[in-house]
Design a protein around this motif. Structure first.
Motif, PDB file in Angstrom:
ATOM      1  N   THR A 154      52.645  69.868  37.806  1.00 23.66           N
ATOM      2  CA  THR A 154      53.842  70.404  37.140  1.00 23.66           C
ATOM      3  C   THR A 154      54.763  69.273  36.708  1.00 23.66           C
ATOM      4  N   HIS A 155      54.918  68.272  37.631  1.00 25.45           N
ATOM      5  CA  HIS A 155      55.757  67.122  37.307  1.00 25.45           C
ATOM      6  C   HIS A 155      55.181  66.334  36.135  1.00 25.45           C
ATOM      7  N   GLU A 156      53.835  66.143  36.175  1.00 25.10           N
ATOM      8  CA  GLU A 156      53.182  65.411  35.098  1.00 25.10           C
ATOM      9  C   GLU A 156      53.364  66.112  33.752  1.00 25.10           C
ATOM     10  N   PHE A 157      53.346  67.417  33.757  1.00 25.07           N
ATOM     11  CA  PHE A 157      53.561  68.180  32.524  1.00 25.07           C
ATOM     12  C   PHE A 157      55.038  68.215  32.144  1.00 25.07           C
ATOM     13  N   LYS A 158      55.872  68.333  33.160  1.00 32.32           N
ATOM     14  CA  LYS A 158      57.299  68.524  32.901  1.00 32.32           C
ATOM     15  C   LYS A 158      57.922  67.320  32.200  1.00 32.32           C
ATOM     16  N   THR A 159      57.494  66.103  32.639  1.00 25.98           N
ATOM     17  CA  THR A 159      58.089  64.894  32.052  1.00 25.98           C
ATOM     18  C   THR A 159      57.815  64.782  30.554  1.00 25.98           C
ATOM     19  N   PRO A 160      56.546  64.825  30.120  1.00 29.09           N
ATOM     20  CA  PRO A 160      56.336  64.733  28.657  1.00 29.09           C
ATOM     21  C   PRO A 160      56.907  65.928  27.906  1.00 29.09           C
ATOM     22  N   VAL A 161      56.867  67.117  28.494  1.00 27.18           N
ATOM     23  CA  VAL A 161      57.438  68.288  27.816  1.00 27.18           C
ATOM     24  C   VAL A 161      58.931  68.102  27.613  1.00 27.18           C
ATOM     25  N   SER A 162      59.619  67.581  28.630  1.00 25.60           N
ATOM     26  CA  SER A 162      61.066  67.348  28.530  1.00 25.60           C
ATOM     27  C   SER A 162      61.367  66.319  27.440  1.00 25.60           C
ATOM     28  N   VAL A 163      60.544  65.240  27.439  1.00 27.03           N
ATOM     29  CA  VAL A 163      60.769  64.201  26.423  1.00 27.03           C
ATOM     30  C   VAL A 163      60.522  64.764  25.029  1.00 27.03           C
ATOM     31  N   ILE A 164      59.458  65.539  24.880  1.00 23.33           N
ATOM     32  CA  ILE A 164      59.152  66.157  23.583  1.00 23.33           C
ATOM     33  C   ILE A 164      60.288  67.081  23.147  1.00 23.33           C
ATOM     34  N   LYS A 165      60.829  67.855  24.102  1.00 25.59           N
ATOM     35  CA  LYS A 165      61.909  68.776  23.761  1.00 25.59           C
ATOM     36  C   LYS A 165      63.148  68.026  23.307  1.00 25.59           C
ATOM     37  N   ILE A 166      63.469  66.917  23.992  1.00 25.46           N
ATOM     38  CA  ILE A 166      64.648  66.129  23.606  1.00 25.46           C
ATOM     39  C   ILE A 166      64.451  65.541  22.220  1.00 25.46           C
ATOM     40  N   ALA A 167      63.236  64.971  22.004  1.00 22.79           N
ATOM     41  CA  ALA A 167      62.958  64.374  20.696  1.00 22.79           C
ATOM     42  C   ALA A 167      63.004  65.428  19.596  1.00 22.79           C
ATOM     43  N   GLY A 168      62.454  66.616  19.896  1.00 23.46           N
ATOM     44  CA  GLY A 168      62.479  67.691  18.908  1.00 23.46           C
ATOM     45  C   GLY A 168      63.888  68.161  18.610  1.00 23.46           C
ATOM     46  N   SER A 169      64.734  68.234  19.654  1.00 20.74           N
ATOM     47  CA  SER A 169      66.130  68.658  19.458  1.00 20.74           C
ATOM     48  C   SER A 169      66.867  67.674  18.565  1.00 20.74           C
ATOM     49  N   ASN A 170      66.597  66.378  18.790  1.00 19.92           N
ATOM     50  CA  ASN A 170      67.259  65.368  17.971  1.00 19.92           C
ATOM     51  C   ASN A 170      66.809  65.453  16.523  1.00 19.92           C
ATOM     52  N   LEU A 171      65.524  65.762  16.352  1.00 17.70           N
ATOM     53  CA  LEU A 171      65.020  65.874  14.980  1.00 17.70           C
ATOM     54  C   LEU A 171      65.601  67.090  14.271  1.00 17.70           C
TER      55      LEU A 171
END
Length: 544
Positions: free
Chosen positions: A331-348
């Motif tokens: 869950t942690h391994e998935f959560k970290t990249p998902v969180s980063v992707i979400k932040i990057a997507g929000s900025n875009l």
């Protein structure tokens, strides 16, 4: 997790209680079984004496029931010579007969012998056994012995009342023709019905001068010459013949005794049985041994069941813990990249204007994190395929020098502080699946970097040929693996509890390597010392 642990703890408690219960039951069962065995042996000590008695007096019974009645077959015509021969066979077969008294009887005119109805002794002989012969002595003084007078009186009474239309009954025969006394048996041959009719006519005809022969023998017995046949030596340590009145005031300490009276002419004697308690204890232990063995075997079987239940519970607990850790880490391994992707997507998606450099930066982040997710999913998928044997090996020639160099260059770029070196001896080309072999290199090199102290991130790869195998050695100077954990590191979801595993490890790397090596018909070995480093040795067939 706490609830699950409580369930297992309760199960372990129940197993412990069950183990204690069966142990206590075993002790009680052994105690009761031993007591019952002791009681059974003591009861046999009292009852089996009858069997010893029967076997001991068997010759006497045969003598009484078979040998003595043979006299009747002579029909009163025994003389001194034939009586001597008969006595010789008696002495030879029945040592307890010490002497025989033979009466050559005649029956005639009752007026001559009014008290015995005309029954008188013509001659009397005594026979005794001698070494190699028989001693015979004529003894007329025996004619007045009480034995003869009693038997003559019984015979005269029988003649006077006998019913010649039928055979005499066994009771009549025993009462008339036998006289059993302590240590002595007298026997008178049984006359035929025709003879009895003649004897009865003699009683009526007072003028008759005819005489008729009868034979009487008295056997003198010595009970001490009976051969004691102890058929139960396991029960009776000592069996002796004693007088009936024998009753020692002080029974030997630690001994138990019992007795049984001898029958017939030996009725004034008894068999006296004596055994030490130690002797009986040996028999008790001998009989208890198989019972105790069965009880112990049952106990061991129940303990084995407890151990199997405990082992299964322990394995289930470990599996549950591994799965729980796997879910958390995964869950942690998935959560970290998902969180980063979400932040990057929000900025875009934001309203702010983004420069070209920012868009490329966010794109790179999205791409890298997606690769991480993809790599994690591929590892899980590949692991499942390996376990199900649904992957095919695509063999091709691999130049090991170029193959190793490419991975070393990649890791040097990825980890600049990673010191890498290699050596290849006597092998250049190797036939195998480069993708599967690459996965092994990838995982072992990642582990060497991840589980090494800062400043000691070193790895030496040594490749050599050993007969028909190629041996790959990956030696690092990392934290090492304790001996107690070396057998577990290749298990799925297993993680060593240390600071290097705190930031995400699902426990699949080494398990994946082992599955790959097994799939390629090879084997993997770990040599490791804590804080000194580890060496993973992968052995693969040269022509895989």
């Amino acid at each position: 997790m706490a609830g699950q642990k409580n369930i297992y703890r309760r199960s372990f408690t129940l197993i412990t209680i069950f183990l204690i219960l069966i142990t206590v039951t075993l002790i009680i069962a052994v105690f009761i079984a031993y007591k019952l065995t002791t009681k059974y042996v003591e009861n046999e000590f009292t009852s089996k004496k009858i069997e010893v008695q029967e076997q001991t007096i068997k010759p006497y019974t045969e003598f009484f029931q078979t040998k003595i009645p043979e006299i009747t077959s002579y029909q009163g015509f025994l003389d001194s010579a034939s009586a001597a021969n008969y006595s010789s066979t008696v002495f030879k077969a029945y040592p307890f007969v010490t002497r025989v008294l033979f009466y050559d009887i005649q029956i005639g005119n009752p007026t001559l012998r009014p008290y015995n109805a005309g029954i008188s002794v013509k001659a009397t002989y005594r026979f005794k056994p001698k070494p190699g012969r028989i001693s015979a002595l004529k003894d007329m003084a025996a004619a007045n012995e009480e034995d003869f007078r009693l038997m003559a009186l019984k015979l005269s009474r029988f003649i006077s009342v006998a019913d010649t239309t039928r055979l005499p009954t066994q009771d009549e025969i025993f009462e008339t023709f036998y006289d059993v006394k302590p240590d002595k048996i007298s026997y008178l041959n049984i006359p035929r019905r025709e003879d009895i009719k003649i004897y009865q006519s003699l009683l009526k005809n007072k003028r008759s001068t005819a005489f008729y022969k009868q034979n009487m023998l008295t056997f003198f017995l010595d009970p001490y010459r009976l051969a004691i046949k102890n058929t139960h030596k396991e029960l009776y340590q000592r069996v002796t013949i004693q007088p009936v009145v024998y009753d020692p005031l002080d029974v030997e300490h630690g001994h138990i005794v019992t007795e049984v009276t001898l029958p017939g002419a030996f009725s004034n004697f008894k068999l006296y049985f004596s055994s030490s308690r130690k002797h009986l204890s040996k028999e008790i232990d001998r009989r208890f041994l198989p019972i105790g063995g069965v009880v112990l075997l049952t106990y061991c079987f129940l303990v084995l069941i407890c151990w199997l239940i405990y082992r299964n519970l322990n394995v289930n607990l470990k599996v549950f813990k591994l799965q729980y850790d796997f879910i958390n880490n995964f869950t942690h391994e998935f959560k970290t990249p998902v969180s980063v992707i979400k932040i990057a997507g929000s900025n875009l998606r934001g309203d702010a204007e983004l420069s070209e450099r920012q868009r490329k930066h966010y794109g790179k982040i999205l791409d890298e994190e997606a690769d991480k997710l993809n790599e994690l999913m591929n590892k899980l998928l590949s692991f499942t395929q390996l376990e199900n044997r649904s992957i095919n090996i695509h063999k091709q020639e691999i130049n090991l020098n170029d193959f190793v160099k490419s991975y070393i260059n990649t890791f040097r770029i990825k980890y600049p502080d990673f010191k890498l070196a290699y050596n290849i001896d006597d092998v250049t080309d190797f036939y195998s699946d480069p993708v599967l072999l690459g996965s092994i290199f990838q995982n072992l090199m990642e582990n060497a970097y991840k589980y090494s102290h800062p400043g000691k991130k070193e790895l030496f790869i040594d490749i050599k040929q050993d007969r028909q195998d190629v041996v790959f050695s990956f030696a690092d100077k990392g934290i090492g693996v304790a001996k107690t954990e070396q057998a577990d590191v290749f298990k799925k979801f297993y993680r060593i509890e240390n600071q290097y595993n705190q930031n995400g490890s699902v426990g699949l790397g080494l398990a994946f390597c082992k599955e790959l090596v097994n799939f390629m018909n090879g084997k993997i070995i770990l040599h490791s010392k804590v804080n000194e480093g580890s060496t993973f040795v992968v052995i693969l067939p040269l022509q895989n």
